[in-house]
Design an enzyme around this catalytic site. Sequence first.
Site, PDB file in Angstrom:
ATOM      1  N   LEU A 125       8.851  -2.142  -0.966  1.00  0.00           N
ATOM      2  CA  LEU A 125       8.283  -0.958  -1.602  1.00  0.00           C
ATOM      3  C   LEU A 125       7.114  -1.402  -2.468  1.00  0.00           C
ATOM      4  CD1 LEU A 125      11.232   1.292  -2.914  1.00  0.00           C
ATOM      5  CD2 LEU A 125       9.423   1.969  -1.329  1.00  0.00           C
ATOM      6  N   ASP A 126       6.055  -0.578  -2.512  1.00  0.00           N
ATOM      7  CA  ASP A 126       4.939  -0.857  -3.403  1.00  0.00           C
ATOM      8  C   ASP A 126       5.422  -0.868  -4.850  1.00  0.00           C
ATOM      9  OD1 ASP A 126       3.242  -0.947  -1.258  1.00  0.00           O
ATOM     10  OD2 ASP A 126       2.426   1.071  -1.545  1.00  0.00           O
ATOM     11  N   PRO A 127       4.748  -1.614  -5.739  1.00  0.00           N
ATOM     12  CA  PRO A 127       5.170  -1.664  -7.140  1.00  0.00           C
ATOM     13  C   PRO A 127       5.259  -0.293  -7.814  1.00  0.00           C
ATOM     14  CG  PRO A 127       3.627  -3.441  -6.694  1.00  0.00           C
ATOM     15  CD  PRO A 127       3.675  -2.590  -5.452  1.00  0.00           C
TER      16      PRO A 127
END
Length: 272
Positions: A16-18
């Site tokens: 997942l993206d930050p």
Amino acid sequence: MRRIAKTKKIGHLGTLDPIATGVLPLVIGRATRLAQFYTRSPKIYEGVIRFGWSTDTYDRAGEPTSEAIEYTVDAATLEAMLERYRGEFLQTPPPVSAKKVDGRRAYTLARQAIAVELEPVPVHVFELSVLETGGATARLRVHCSGGTYMRSIAHDLGQTLGCGAHLQELRRVASGEFELEQARTIAQLESLAADERLIDALVPTSKMLPGFPSVFVDDLTLNQIRNGRNFPASPFRSQPASRRVKAVTREGELAAIGEAVLPNLYHPIVVM
């Protein structure tokens, strides 16, 4: 999770993206052997695109790469623009991504100020819809193949419109067969572990990969599988054209994943 589950053997089924929230399926123990079958599993995202300027990461975490301007989203114009992002097309991943360049993650190179040029890759967007618009933002929902970046869609829309754009929010509501309703927070998992009920949050391996038909095996066949020998599948119990099946014991436990070598004959490629 290694601390909570008291094991080092944990993997995930897609980063997942930050800035993102939502579904992040984890696999524990022997279930890590099944992660390979999820590399291209479809995902569903909901995200908010902010029009008016672009960033180097294509999301709100990055540094601006264009002057901020006032922009008001026109729903009809946006809907017409989205047509090019439906179906199969080539997409260039963001420079800050988990893609590998000469064996190194692109985000590692980008953070070291090393120029990164990634090749476009084929992706498939099954559904892309506008949930709402307001001012300079638009909320979208996308059902897509694994490896599709909503950040790239946001960035490309801004480039085409000439106003710049980036992803302001992102939430993954489904990853493969795993949905948001099944998800637990870290705090909830810690509470379950403290009560020795962590198993309540786990999906049995036999329930994973629902797209693979189940083949029920007896003890003799189970021993053959564990010795790496092929095993038969009744044509009445599995789909004849199935490339892969799940070998399940009479107790309902997953024993192996089999790959077809002949009609209704499978070779164990993963043994649990």
